[in-house]
Design a protein around this motif. Structure first.
Motif, PDB file in Angstrom:
ATOM      1  N   GLY A  46       7.595 -18.705  66.160  1.00  0.00           N
ATOM      2  CA  GLY A  46       6.597 -18.628  65.099  1.00  0.00           C
ATOM      3  C   GLY A  46       5.247 -19.193  65.443  1.00  0.00           C
ATOM      4  O   GLY A  46       4.270 -18.921  64.734  1.00  0.00           O
ATOM      5  N   SER A  47       5.128 -19.988  66.516  1.00  0.00           N
ATOM      6  CA  SER A  47       3.835 -20.555  66.911  1.00  0.00           C
ATOM      7  C   SER A  47       3.203 -19.828  68.087  1.00  0.00           C
ATOM      8  O   SER A  47       2.072 -20.132  68.452  1.00  0.00           O
ATOM      9  N   LEU A  48       3.928 -18.883  68.699  1.00  0.00           N
ATOM     10  CA  LEU A  48       3.397 -18.141  69.840  1.00  0.00           C
ATOM     11  C   LEU A  48       2.210 -17.310  69.379  1.00  0.00           C
ATOM     12  O   LEU A  48       2.313 -16.529  68.440  1.00  0.00           O
ATOM     13  N   ARG A  49       1.056 -17.440  70.069  1.00  0.00           N
ATOM     14  CA  ARG A  49      -0.175 -16.826  69.592  1.00  0.00           C
ATOM     15  C   ARG A  49      -0.527 -15.522  70.288  1.00  0.00           C
ATOM     16  O   ARG A  49      -0.926 -14.555  69.652  1.00  0.00           O
ATOM     17  N   ALA A  50      -0.456 -15.490  71.600  1.00  0.00           N
ATOM     18  CA  ALA A  50      -0.870 -14.300  72.346  1.00  0.00           C
ATOM     19  C   ALA A  50      -0.136 -14.256  73.669  1.00  0.00           C
ATOM     20  O   ALA A  50       0.261 -15.297  74.203  1.00  0.00           O
ATOM     21  N   LEU A  51       0.032 -13.058  74.208  1.00  0.00           N
ATOM     22  CA  LEU A  51       0.798 -12.924  75.447  1.00  0.00           C
ATOM     23  C   LEU A  51       0.255 -11.760  76.263  1.00  0.00           C
ATOM     24  O   LEU A  51       0.152 -10.633  75.756  1.00  0.00           O
ATOM     25  N   GLU A  52      -0.130 -12.046  77.497  1.00  0.00           N
ATOM     26  CA  GLU A  52      -0.442 -10.999  78.456  1.00  0.00           C
ATOM     27  C   GLU A  52       0.861 -10.692  79.186  1.00  0.00           C
ATOM     28  O   GLU A  52       1.366 -11.508  79.945  1.00  0.00           O
ATOM     29  N   MET A  53       1.395  -9.500  78.935  1.00  0.00           N
ATOM     30  CA  MET A  53       2.751  -9.204  79.394  1.00  0.00           C
ATOM     31  C   MET A  53       2.828  -9.099  80.910  1.00  0.00           C
ATOM     32  O   MET A  53       1.978  -8.474  81.551  1.00  0.00           O
ATOM     33  N   PRO A  54       3.851  -9.709  81.490  1.00  0.00           N
ATOM     34  CA  PRO A  54       4.126  -9.495  82.912  1.00  0.00           C
ATOM     35  C   PRO A  54       4.740  -8.113  83.116  1.00  0.00           C
ATOM     36  O   PRO A  54       4.914  -7.350  82.159  1.00  0.00           O
ATOM     37  N   ASP A  55       5.060  -7.787  84.345  1.00  0.00           N
ATOM     38  CA  ASP A  55       5.670  -6.499  84.662  1.00  0.00           C
ATOM     39  C   ASP A  55       7.052  -6.405  84.022  1.00  0.00           C
ATOM     40  O   ASP A  55       7.957  -7.164  84.369  1.00  0.00           O
ATOM     41  N   THR A  56       7.213  -5.486  83.076  1.00  0.00           N
ATOM     42  CA  THR A  56       8.517  -5.266  82.438  1.00  0.00           C
ATOM     43  C   THR A  56       9.015  -3.848  82.727  1.00  0.00           C
ATOM     44  O   THR A  56       9.762  -3.274  81.930  1.00  0.00           O
ATOM     45  N   SER A  57       8.628  -3.299  83.865  1.00  0.00           N
ATOM     46  CA  SER A  57       8.923  -1.901  84.169  1.00  0.00           C
ATOM     47  C   SER A  57      10.407  -1.626  84.369  1.00  0.00           C
ATOM     48  O   SER A  57      10.837  -0.473  84.312  1.00  0.00           O
ATOM     49  N   GLN A  58      11.226  -2.668  84.623  1.00  0.00           N
ATOM     50  CA  GLN A  58      12.664  -2.466  84.819  1.00  0.00           C
ATOM     51  C   GLN A  58      13.473  -2.776  83.562  1.00  0.00           C
ATOM     52  O   GLN A  58      14.700  -2.634  83.571  1.00  0.00           O
ATOM     53  N   ALA A  59      12.816  -3.200  82.508  1.00  0.00           N
ATOM     54  CA  ALA A  59      13.536  -3.624  81.302  1.00  0.00           C
ATOM     55  C   ALA A  59      14.054  -2.421  80.529  1.00  0.00           C
ATOM     56  O   ALA A  59      13.283  -1.558  80.101  1.00  0.00           O
ATOM     57  N   THR A  60      15.365  -2.385  80.335  1.00  0.00           N
ATOM     58  CA  THR A  60      15.980  -1.315  79.551  1.00  0.00           C
ATOM     59  C   THR A  60      16.183  -1.721  78.094  1.00  0.00           C
ATOM     60  O   THR A  60      16.230  -0.869  77.222  1.00  0.00           O
ATOM     61  N   ASP A  61      16.290  -3.004  77.845  1.00  0.00           N
ATOM     62  CA  ASP A  61      16.553  -3.494  76.490  1.00  0.00           C
ATOM     63  C   ASP A  61      15.452  -4.456  76.071  1.00  0.00           C
ATOM     64  O   ASP A  61      15.344  -5.562  76.605  1.00  0.00           O
ATOM     65  N   MET A  62      14.617  -4.010  75.110  1.00  0.00           N
ATOM     66  CA  MET A  62      13.541  -4.837  74.554  1.00  0.00           C
ATOM     67  C   MET A  62      13.746  -5.071  73.065  1.00  0.00           C
ATOM     68  O   MET A  62      12.828  -5.489  72.367  1.00  0.00           O
ATOM     69  N   GLY A  63      14.913  -4.800  72.561  1.00  0.00           N
ATOM     70  CA  GLY A  63      15.147  -4.914  71.132  1.00  0.00           C
ATOM     71  C   GLY A  63      14.820  -6.302  70.602  1.00  0.00           C
ATOM     72  O   GLY A  63      15.159  -7.306  71.213  1.00  0.00           O
ATOM     73  N   TYR A  64      14.105  -6.351  69.466  1.00  0.00           N
ATOM     74  CA  TYR A  64      13.815  -7.610  68.760  1.00  0.00           C
ATOM     75  C   TYR A  64      13.006  -8.589  69.616  1.00  0.00           C
ATOM     76  O   TYR A  64      13.001  -9.799  69.355  1.00  0.00           O
ATOM     77  N   LEU A  65      12.305  -8.088  70.614  1.00  0.00           N
ATOM     78  CA  LEU A  65      11.624  -8.954  71.583  1.00  0.00           C
ATOM     79  C   LEU A  65      10.690  -9.950  70.912  1.00  0.00           C
ATOM     80  O   LEU A  65      10.670 -11.132  71.268  1.00  0.00           O
ATOM     81  N   PHE A  66       9.900  -9.474  69.927  1.00  0.00           N
ATOM     82  CA  PHE A  66       8.935 -10.355  69.255  1.00  0.00           C
ATOM     83  C   PHE A  66       9.210 -10.477  67.756  1.00  0.00           C
ATOM     84  O   PHE A  66       8.326 -10.900  67.006  1.00  0.00           O
ATOM     85  N   GLN A  67      10.375 -10.112  67.313  1.00  0.00           N
ATOM     86  CA  GLN A  67      10.645 -10.179  65.875  1.00  0.00           C
ATOM     87  C   GLN A  67      10.461 -11.605  65.355  1.00  0.00           C
ATOM     88  O   GLN A  67      10.851 -12.582  65.986  1.00  0.00           O
ATOM     89  N   MET A  68       9.826 -11.713  64.179  1.00  0.00           N
ATOM     90  CA  MET A  68       9.597 -12.995  63.501  1.00  0.00           C
ATOM     91  C   MET A  68       8.595 -13.882  64.237  1.00  0.00           C
ATOM     92  O   MET A  68       8.532 -15.089  63.980  1.00  0.00           O
ATOM     93  N   CYS A  69       7.782 -13.309  65.115  1.00  0.00           N
ATOM     94  CA  CYS A  69       6.692 -14.081  65.745  1.00  0.00           C
ATOM     95  C   CYS A  69       5.498 -14.012  64.800  1.00  0.00           C
ATOM     96  O   CYS A  69       4.566 -13.220  64.997  1.00  0.00           O
ATOM     97  N   SER A  70       5.506 -14.836  63.786  1.00  0.00           N
ATOM     98  CA  SER A  70       4.571 -14.697  62.665  1.00  0.00           C
ATOM     99  C   SER A  70       3.132 -15.006  63.036  1.00  0.00           C
ATOM    100  O   SER A  70       2.208 -14.566  62.338  1.00  0.00           O
ATOM    101  N   SER A  71       2.879 -15.765  64.112  1.00  0.00           N
ATOM    102  CA  SER A  71       1.511 -16.102  64.518  1.00  0.00           C
ATOM    103  C   SER A  71       1.006 -15.231  65.653  1.00  0.00           C
ATOM    104  O   SER A  71      -0.157 -15.358  66.056  1.00  0.00           O
ATOM    105  N   LEU A  72       1.830 -14.359  66.171  1.00  0.00           N
ATOM    106  CA  LEU A  72       1.458 -13.561  67.334  1.00  0.00           C
ATOM    107  C   LEU A  72       0.341 -12.590  66.976  1.00  0.00           C
ATOM    108  O   LEU A  72       0.487 -11.755  66.091  1.00  0.00           O
ATOM    109  N   SER A  73      -0.791 -12.704  67.685  1.00  0.00           N
ATOM    110  CA  SER A  73      -1.941 -11.861  67.357  1.00  0.00           C
ATOM    111  C   SER A  73      -2.250 -10.829  68.426  1.00  0.00           C
ATOM    112  O   SER A  73      -2.905  -9.829  68.143  1.00  0.00           O
ATOM    113  N   SER A  74      -1.777 -11.029  69.656  1.00  0.00           N
ATOM    114  CA  SER A  74      -2.165 -10.121  70.733  1.00  0.00           C
ATOM    115  C   SER A  74      -1.063 -10.011  71.777  1.00  0.00           C
ATOM    116  O   SER A  74      -0.546 -11.021  72.251  1.00  0.00           O
TER     117      SER A  74
END
Length: 416
Positions: free
Chosen positions: A293-321
Protein backbone atom coordinates in the motif's frame (compact mmCIF):
# COMPACT_ATOMS: atom_id res chain seq x y z
CA UNK A 1 -1.92 34.45 -31.48
CA UNK A 2 -4.51 36.61 -29.74
CA UNK A 3 -5.09 36.55 -25.98
CA UNK A 4 -8.41 34.71 -26.35
CA UNK A 5 -6.78 31.92 -28.33
CA UNK A 6 -3.83 31.86 -25.92
CA UNK A 7 -6.07 31.57 -22.85
CA UNK A 8 -8.20 28.92 -24.55
CA UNK A 9 -5.04 26.93 -25.28
CA UNK A 10 -3.84 27.19 -21.68
CA UNK A 11 -7.23 26.09 -20.36
CA UNK A 12 -7.26 23.14 -22.75
CA UNK A 13 -3.75 22.12 -21.65
CA UNK A 14 -4.78 22.25 -17.98
CA UNK A 15 -7.84 20.10 -18.67
CA UNK A 16 -5.67 17.62 -20.55
CA UNK A 17 -3.27 17.35 -17.62
CA UNK A 18 -5.76 17.07 -14.78
CA UNK A 19 -8.46 15.15 -16.68
CA UNK A 20 -11.29 17.62 -16.04
CA UNK A 21 -13.70 18.99 -18.63
CA UNK A 22 -15.24 22.17 -17.22
CA UNK A 23 -14.42 25.73 -18.41
CA UNK A 24 -11.55 27.40 -16.53
CA UNK A 25 -11.40 31.19 -16.04
CA UNK A 26 -8.01 32.80 -16.62
CA UNK A 27 -7.82 33.95 -12.99
CA UNK A 28 -7.81 30.30 -11.90
CA UNK A 29 -4.88 29.31 -14.12
CA UNK A 30 -2.11 29.65 -11.45
CA UNK A 31 -3.99 27.63 -8.83
CA UNK A 32 -5.01 24.94 -11.30
CA UNK A 33 -1.47 24.61 -12.70
CA UNK A 34 0.03 24.30 -9.20
CA UNK A 35 -2.51 21.55 -8.44
CA UNK A 36 -1.41 19.39 -11.36
CA UNK A 37 0.62 16.52 -9.84
CA UNK A 38 4.16 16.14 -11.11
CA UNK A 39 4.95 12.93 -12.96
CA UNK A 40 6.40 10.69 -10.32
CA UNK A 41 9.58 8.72 -10.88
CA UNK A 42 10.58 5.73 -8.82
CA UNK A 43 11.62 6.93 -5.34
CA UNK A 44 14.99 5.84 -4.06
CA UNK A 45 14.69 2.80 -1.78
CA UNK A 46 15.71 3.30 1.83
CA UNK A 47 19.14 2.05 2.84
CA UNK A 48 18.66 -0.93 5.18
CA UNK A 49 21.86 0.00 7.02
CA UNK A 50 20.58 3.54 7.58
CA UNK A 51 17.21 2.26 8.77
CA UNK A 52 18.94 -0.19 11.10
CA UNK A 53 21.06 2.56 12.65
CA UNK A 54 18.13 4.94 12.93
CA UNK A 55 15.48 2.71 14.47
CA UNK A 56 17.37 0.04 16.42
CA UNK A 57 16.79 0.94 20.09
CA UNK A 58 19.84 2.37 21.88
CA UNK A 59 19.21 0.24 24.96
CA UNK A 60 19.49 -3.05 23.08
CA UNK A 61 22.64 -5.06 23.61
CA UNK A 62 25.01 -4.91 20.65
CA UNK A 63 25.51 -8.19 18.85
CA UNK A 64 29.15 -8.99 18.02
CA UNK A 65 30.19 -9.16 14.39
CA UNK A 66 30.08 -12.89 13.62
CA UNK A 67 33.06 -14.88 12.44
CA UNK A 68 32.66 -17.68 9.89
CA UNK A 69 30.14 -20.31 11.05
CA UNK A 70 28.86 -18.17 13.88
CA UNK A 71 25.30 -17.05 14.58
CA UNK A 72 24.07 -14.64 17.27
CA UNK A 73 20.54 -14.19 18.62
CA UNK A 74 19.36 -11.25 20.73
CA UNK A 75 16.69 -12.58 23.05
CA UNK A 76 14.37 -10.57 25.34
CA UNK A 77 12.75 -11.90 28.50
CA UNK A 78 9.87 -10.05 30.24
CA UNK A 79 10.73 -8.89 33.78
CA UNK A 80 9.68 -11.30 36.48
CA UNK A 81 9.13 -14.21 34.12
CA UNK A 82 11.00 -16.81 32.12
CA UNK A 83 10.93 -17.57 28.40
CA UNK A 84 11.40 -20.72 26.35
CA UNK A 85 13.68 -21.13 23.36
CA UNK A 86 14.38 -24.10 21.10
CA UNK A 87 16.08 -24.57 17.75
CA UNK A 88 18.10 -27.05 15.73
CA UNK A 89 21.39 -26.64 13.91
CA UNK A 90 22.60 -28.77 11.06
CA UNK A 91 26.33 -28.73 10.44
CA UNK A 92 28.74 -30.50 8.17
CA UNK A 93 29.28 -33.27 10.69
CA UNK A 94 30.17 -33.63 14.34
CA UNK A 95 28.63 -31.19 16.80
CA UNK A 96 27.64 -27.60 17.38
CA UNK A 97 27.68 -25.61 20.59
CA UNK A 98 25.45 -22.99 22.17
CA UNK A 99 26.52 -20.34 24.69
CA UNK A 100 24.15 -18.07 26.60
CA UNK A 101 25.91 -14.74 27.18
CA UNK A 102 25.10 -11.80 29.41
CA UNK A 103 24.06 -13.63 32.57
CA UNK A 104 24.31 -11.81 35.89
CA UNK A 105 26.81 -14.44 37.09
CA UNK A 106 28.72 -14.55 33.82
CA UNK A 107 28.21 -16.63 30.73
CA UNK A 108 27.05 -20.20 31.05
CA UNK A 109 29.31 -23.00 29.88
CA UNK A 110 28.73 -23.97 26.24
CA UNK A 111 26.30 -26.79 25.61
CA UNK A 112 27.53 -29.21 22.95
CA UNK A 113 25.00 -31.04 20.77
CA UNK A 114 25.16 -33.38 17.80
CA UNK A 115 24.25 -31.96 14.41
CA UNK A 116 20.46 -31.97 13.98
CA UNK A 117 19.80 -32.42 17.71
CA UNK A 118 17.43 -29.91 19.28
CA UNK A 119 18.73 -27.31 21.71
CA UNK A 120 16.16 -26.06 24.18
CA UNK A 121 16.28 -23.91 27.26
CA UNK A 122 14.23 -21.79 29.65
CA UNK A 123 15.76 -18.41 30.44
CA UNK A 124 14.73 -16.51 33.58
CA UNK A 125 14.73 -12.72 33.55
CA UNK A 126 16.34 -12.56 37.00
CA UNK A 127 19.48 -14.23 35.64
CA UNK A 128 20.23 -11.32 33.28
CA UNK A 129 21.14 -7.77 34.23
CA UNK A 130 20.87 -5.88 30.93
CA UNK A 131 17.53 -4.10 30.64
CA UNK A 132 15.60 -2.80 27.61
CA UNK A 133 12.45 -0.71 27.29
CA UNK A 134 9.14 -2.46 27.71
CA UNK A 135 10.24 -4.29 30.86
CA UNK A 136 12.68 -6.65 29.18
CA UNK A 137 15.90 -8.32 30.26
CA UNK A 138 18.33 -9.31 27.54
CA UNK A 139 20.39 -12.34 26.65
CA UNK A 140 22.70 -13.03 23.72
CA UNK A 141 22.90 -16.57 22.38
CA UNK A 142 25.98 -17.57 20.42
CA UNK A 143 25.87 -20.59 18.12
CA UNK A 144 29.10 -22.02 16.69
CA UNK A 145 30.38 -25.24 15.15
CA UNK A 146 34.14 -25.43 15.71
CA UNK A 147 35.85 -27.01 12.75
CA UNK A 148 32.53 -27.59 10.96
CA UNK A 149 30.33 -25.63 8.56
CA UNK A 150 26.94 -24.57 9.86
CA UNK A 151 24.50 -25.47 7.09
CA UNK A 152 21.11 -24.67 8.62
CA UNK A 153 19.50 -23.04 11.65
CA UNK A 154 15.78 -23.55 12.27
CA UNK A 155 13.24 -22.93 14.99
CA UNK A 156 11.94 -26.02 16.77
CA UNK A 157 9.11 -26.87 19.13
CA UNK A 158 10.00 -26.78 22.83
CA UNK A 159 9.08 -29.93 24.74
CA UNK A 160 7.31 -27.83 27.39
CA UNK A 161 5.23 -25.84 24.90
CA UNK A 162 2.83 -28.15 23.17
CA UNK A 163 -0.35 -26.08 22.95
CA UNK A 164 0.22 -24.34 20.63
CA UNK A 165 3.64 -25.54 19.53
CA UNK A 166 4.49 -22.43 17.49
CA UNK A 167 7.19 -19.86 18.07
CA UNK A 168 5.25 -16.62 17.64
CA UNK A 169 5.70 -15.56 21.26
CA UNK A 170 9.46 -16.17 21.33
CA UNK A 171 11.34 -12.94 21.83
CA UNK A 172 14.13 -13.29 19.29
CA UNK A 173 14.39 -9.65 18.20
CA UNK A 174 17.57 -9.77 16.13
CA UNK A 175 19.67 -12.34 14.28
CA UNK A 176 23.16 -11.79 12.90
CA UNK A 177 25.21 -14.54 11.27
CA UNK A 178 28.06 -15.38 8.90
CA UNK A 179 27.51 -18.80 7.32
CA UNK A 180 29.55 -19.06 4.10
CA UNK A 181 28.16 -22.52 3.31
CA UNK A 182 24.80 -21.95 4.93
CA UNK A 183 21.77 -23.16 3.01
CA UNK A 184 19.03 -21.89 5.29
CA UNK A 185 18.04 -19.82 8.34
CA UNK A 186 14.35 -20.37 9.08
CA UNK A 187 12.64 -17.36 10.60
CA UNK A 188 9.26 -17.49 8.89
CA UNK A 189 6.46 -19.96 8.38
CA UNK A 190 3.35 -20.53 6.31
CA UNK A 191 1.36 -19.79 9.47
CA UNK A 192 1.79 -16.83 11.82
CA UNK A 193 2.01 -19.13 14.82
CA UNK A 194 5.19 -20.63 13.41
CA UNK A 195 6.98 -17.39 12.56
CA UNK A 196 9.29 -15.25 14.69
CA UNK A 197 6.89 -12.34 14.96
CA UNK A 198 9.12 -10.34 17.34
CA UNK A 199 12.09 -10.41 14.95
CA UNK A 200 12.94 -6.86 13.85
CA UNK A 201 16.39 -7.12 12.24
CA UNK A 202 18.22 -9.82 10.31
CA UNK A 203 21.76 -9.67 8.93
CA UNK A 204 23.63 -12.42 7.06
CA UNK A 205 27.19 -11.26 6.51
CA UNK A 206 29.12 -12.42 3.47
CA UNK A 207 28.32 -15.26 1.11
CA UNK A 208 25.67 -17.95 1.43
CA UNK A 209 24.59 -21.04 -0.45
CA UNK A 210 20.91 -20.30 -0.22
CA UNK A 211 19.16 -21.90 -3.18
CA UNK A 212 15.66 -21.25 -1.92
CA UNK A 213 14.41 -18.47 0.31
CA UNK A 214 10.80 -19.62 0.14
CA UNK A 215 8.98 -18.49 3.31
CA UNK A 216 12.28 -17.38 4.88
CA UNK A 217 10.65 -14.37 6.59
CA UNK A 218 7.01 -15.17 5.89
CA UNK A 219 4.73 -13.79 8.64
CA UNK A 220 7.60 -12.07 10.47
CA UNK A 221 5.27 -9.15 11.06
CA UNK A 222 7.77 -7.01 13.03
CA UNK A 223 10.68 -7.35 10.59
CA UNK A 224 11.87 -3.80 9.86
CA UNK A 225 15.17 -4.04 7.99
CA UNK A 226 17.46 -6.66 6.46
CA UNK A 227 20.87 -4.96 6.21
CA UNK A 228 22.59 -7.79 4.32
CA UNK A 229 21.57 -11.04 2.63
CA UNK A 230 23.32 -12.85 -0.22
CA UNK A 231 20.68 -14.15 -2.64
CA UNK A 232 22.93 -14.79 -5.64
CA UNK A 233 22.32 -18.57 -5.62
CA UNK A 234 18.57 -18.43 -5.13
CA UNK A 235 16.22 -19.90 -7.70
CA UNK A 236 13.13 -19.48 -5.52
CA UNK A 237 11.95 -16.47 -3.51
CA UNK A 238 8.30 -17.41 -3.08
CA UNK A 239 6.73 -15.72 -0.03
CA UNK A 240 10.14 -14.40 1.02
CA UNK A 241 8.71 -11.31 2.79
CA UNK A 242 5.06 -12.40 2.87
CA UNK A 243 3.06 -10.42 5.46
CA UNK A 244 6.13 -8.49 6.63
CA UNK A 245 3.90 -5.54 7.47
CA UNK A 246 6.66 -3.46 9.11
CA UNK A 247 9.37 -3.91 6.49
CA UNK A 248 10.97 -0.60 5.50
CA UNK A 249 14.16 -1.61 3.72
CA UNK A 250 15.75 -4.61 2.01
CA UNK A 251 19.26 -5.02 0.59
CA UNK A 252 20.06 -5.26 -3.10
CA UNK A 253 18.50 -8.63 -3.89
CA UNK A 254 20.31 -10.60 -6.56
CA UNK A 255 17.46 -12.26 -8.43
CA UNK A 256 19.43 -13.24 -11.53
CA UNK A 257 18.89 -16.97 -10.90
CA UNK A 258 15.35 -16.67 -9.53
CA UNK A 259 12.56 -18.33 -11.47
CA UNK A 260 9.82 -18.34 -8.81
CA UNK A 261 8.87 -15.08 -7.06
CA UNK A 262 5.28 -15.73 -6.07
CA UNK A 263 4.14 -13.28 -3.35
CA UNK A 264 7.70 -12.12 -2.58
CA UNK A 265 6.58 -8.77 -1.08
CA UNK A 266 2.95 -9.69 -0.41
CA UNK A 267 1.35 -7.27 2.09
CA UNK A 268 4.57 -5.35 2.79
CA UNK A 269 2.43 -2.35 3.71
CA UNK A 270 5.28 -0.04 4.77
CA UNK A 271 7.64 -0.64 1.83
CA UNK A 272 7.80 2.49 -0.35
CA UNK A 273 10.42 1.33 -2.87
CA UNK A 274 12.57 -1.67 -3.73
CA UNK A 275 16.09 -1.82 -5.17
CA UNK A 276 16.44 -2.65 -8.86
CA UNK A 277 15.52 -6.29 -9.47
CA UNK A 278 16.81 -8.60 -12.18
CA UNK A 279 13.76 -10.62 -13.21
CA UNK A 280 15.11 -11.77 -16.56
CA UNK A 281 14.61 -15.48 -15.67
CA UNK A 282 11.47 -15.09 -13.60
CA UNK A 283 8.51 -17.17 -14.80
CA UNK A 284 6.18 -16.61 -11.84
CA UNK A 285 5.74 -13.13 -10.35
CA UNK A 286 2.07 -13.34 -9.41
CA UNK A 287 1.11 -11.49 -6.22
CA UNK A 288 4.68 -10.20 -6.03
CA UNK A 289 3.64 -6.72 -4.81
CA UNK A 290 0.08 -7.52 -3.73
CA UNK A 291 -1.04 -5.21 -0.92
CA UNK A 292 2.08 -3.00 -0.96
CA UNK A 293 0.00 0.00 0.00
CA UNK A 294 2.94 2.42 0.32
CA UNK A 295 4.68 1.50 -2.96
CA UNK A 296 4.65 4.67 -5.09
CA UNK A 297 6.24 4.03 -8.48
CA UNK A 298 8.12 1.29 -10.28
CA UNK A 299 10.29 1.19 -13.37
CA UNK A 300 9.77 -2.42 -14.37
CA UNK A 301 12.76 -4.69 -14.90
CA UNK A 302 12.81 -7.22 -17.73
CA UNK A 303 9.76 -9.46 -17.26
CA UNK A 304 9.88 -11.00 -20.74
CA UNK A 305 9.94 -14.58 -19.38
CA UNK A 306 7.08 -14.14 -16.90
CA UNK A 307 4.10 -16.35 -17.67
CA UNK A 308 2.13 -15.57 -14.52
CA UNK A 309 1.54 -11.92 -13.54
CA UNK A 310 -1.81 -12.40 -11.85
CA UNK A 311 -2.59 -9.94 -9.02
CA UNK A 312 0.91 -8.47 -9.40
CA UNK A 313 -0.07 -4.99 -8.14
CA UNK A 314 -3.50 -5.63 -6.66
CA UNK A 315 -4.29 -3.41 -3.64
CA UNK A 316 -1.26 -1.15 -4.26
CA UNK A 317 -3.35 1.86 -3.29
CA UNK A 318 -0.52 4.45 -3.54
CA UNK A 319 0.99 3.18 -6.78
CA UNK A 320 1.01 6.04 -9.29
CA UNK A 321 3.38 4.92 -12.05
CA UNK A 322 4.48 1.65 -13.68
CA UNK A 323 6.61 1.89 -16.81
CA UNK A 324 8.03 -0.65 -19.24
CA UNK A 325 5.96 -3.71 -18.28
CA UNK A 326 6.92 -6.54 -20.64
CA UNK A 327 4.09 -9.02 -21.23
CA UNK A 328 5.79 -11.15 -23.91
CA UNK A 329 4.88 -14.52 -22.37
CA UNK A 330 2.18 -13.54 -19.89
CA UNK A 331 -0.67 -16.05 -19.89
CA UNK A 332 -2.17 -14.75 -16.65
CA UNK A 333 -2.64 -11.04 -15.95
CA UNK A 334 -5.81 -11.42 -13.90
CA UNK A 335 -6.53 -8.44 -11.62
CA UNK A 336 -3.11 -7.02 -12.42
CA UNK A 337 -4.07 -3.49 -11.34
CA UNK A 338 -7.22 -4.18 -9.34
CA UNK A 339 -7.78 -1.62 -6.54
CA UNK A 340 -5.00 0.72 -7.71
CA UNK A 341 -6.91 4.04 -7.52
CA UNK A 342 -3.76 6.20 -7.69
CA UNK A 343 -2.35 4.71 -10.90
CA UNK A 344 -1.84 7.73 -13.20
CA UNK A 345 0.72 6.37 -15.63
CA UNK A 346 1.23 2.95 -17.24
CA UNK A 347 3.33 1.94 -20.20
CA UNK A 348 3.97 -1.50 -21.68
CA UNK A 349 6.51 -2.79 -24.22
CA UNK A 350 5.12 -2.32 -27.75
CA UNK A 351 7.93 -4.38 -29.30
CA UNK A 352 6.38 -7.62 -28.01
CA UNK A 353 5.36 -9.91 -30.89
CA UNK A 354 3.51 -13.22 -31.12
CA UNK A 355 1.74 -12.65 -27.79
CA UNK A 356 -1.73 -14.20 -27.46
CA UNK A 357 -2.68 -11.39 -25.12
CA UNK A 358 -4.76 -11.10 -21.98
CA UNK A 359 -7.53 -8.71 -20.98
CA UNK A 360 -6.34 -5.74 -18.93
CA UNK A 361 -8.62 -3.84 -16.57
CA UNK A 362 -7.68 -0.35 -15.38
CA UNK A 363 -11.13 0.38 -14.04
CA UNK A 364 -11.14 3.07 -11.36
CA UNK A 365 -7.53 4.15 -11.88
CA UNK A 366 -6.40 7.77 -12.31
CA UNK A 367 -5.11 7.93 -15.88
CA UNK A 368 -5.71 11.30 -17.50
CA UNK A 369 -6.13 11.95 -21.21
CA UNK A 370 -2.40 12.24 -21.95
CA UNK A 371 -1.59 9.11 -19.93
CA UNK A 372 -4.24 7.08 -21.78
CA UNK A 373 -2.88 8.09 -25.17
CA UNK A 374 0.64 7.25 -23.97
CA UNK A 375 -0.64 3.83 -22.84
CA UNK A 376 -2.32 3.16 -26.19
CA UNK A 377 0.90 3.93 -28.02
CA UNK A 378 2.84 1.54 -25.76
CA UNK A 379 0.45 -1.39 -26.17
CA UNK A 380 1.78 -4.54 -27.81
CA UNK A 381 -0.41 -6.07 -30.50
CA UNK A 382 -1.82 -9.42 -29.30
CA UNK A 383 -2.55 -12.14 -31.83
CA UNK A 384 -6.15 -12.28 -30.59
CA UNK A 385 -8.50 -9.40 -29.85
CA UNK A 386 -8.38 -8.45 -26.18
CA UNK A 387 -10.30 -6.03 -23.98
CA UNK A 388 -8.77 -2.98 -22.31
CA UNK A 389 -11.13 -1.61 -19.66
CA UNK A 390 -10.59 2.06 -18.79
CA UNK A 391 -13.88 2.98 -17.13
CA UNK A 392 -13.67 5.47 -14.32
CA UNK A 393 -10.39 7.08 -15.42
CA UNK A 394 -10.51 10.91 -15.57
CA UNK A 395 -9.20 11.10 -19.14
CA UNK A 396 -11.60 8.58 -20.69
CA UNK A 397 -14.23 11.14 -21.70
CA UNK A 398 -11.71 13.28 -23.59
CA UNK A 399 -10.50 10.58 -25.96
CA UNK A 400 -11.04 11.31 -29.64
CA UNK A 401 -12.03 8.67 -32.16
CA UNK A 402 -8.58 8.99 -33.68
CA UNK A 403 -6.95 8.25 -30.31
CA UNK A 404 -9.23 5.29 -29.66
CA UNK A 405 -8.23 3.96 -33.07
CA UNK A 406 -4.62 3.65 -31.84
CA UNK A 407 -5.70 0.87 -29.47
CA UNK A 408 -8.14 -0.64 -31.95
CA UNK A 409 -5.42 -0.82 -34.57
CA UNK A 410 -3.40 -3.00 -32.20
CA UNK A 411 -6.23 -5.52 -31.71
CA UNK A 412 -7.59 -4.03 -28.49
CA UNK A 413 -11.26 -3.43 -27.79
CA UNK A 414 -11.78 -0.49 -25.45
CA UNK A 415 -14.34 -0.84 -22.68
CA UNK A 416 -15.28 2.71 -21.73
Amino acid sequence: MGLTALFSGIAAAIREKDGTGEPIPAAAFPERIRAIPARESSPEPLSPDAVYRAVRPDDWLELPEPEDNELYLLFHIPEGTSALLAFTVTCGGGAYQVEVLGGADGSAAPEVLDSGTKFETELSAGDFSARAAGGMRQAVIRVTSPGQDILRWATAAHSRKTAPSGFADWNIVEIKCRLPRGAGVKCGSTAKAGALNKLRFFTWRGASRLESANYMFSNCVSLTAVPELDTSSMTGMNYLFYNCYSLLAVPNLDCAQAVQLDSTFYNCYALKAVPALNLSRAAVINNMFFGCGSLRALEMPDTSQATDMGYLFQMCSSLSSVTGLNTAKAANMRNLFSSCPSLARLTLCPEVTGWAGYAISLSGCSLGHEALVELFRSLPAPTQTRELTITGNPGTGQLTEEEKAIAAGKNWTLVL
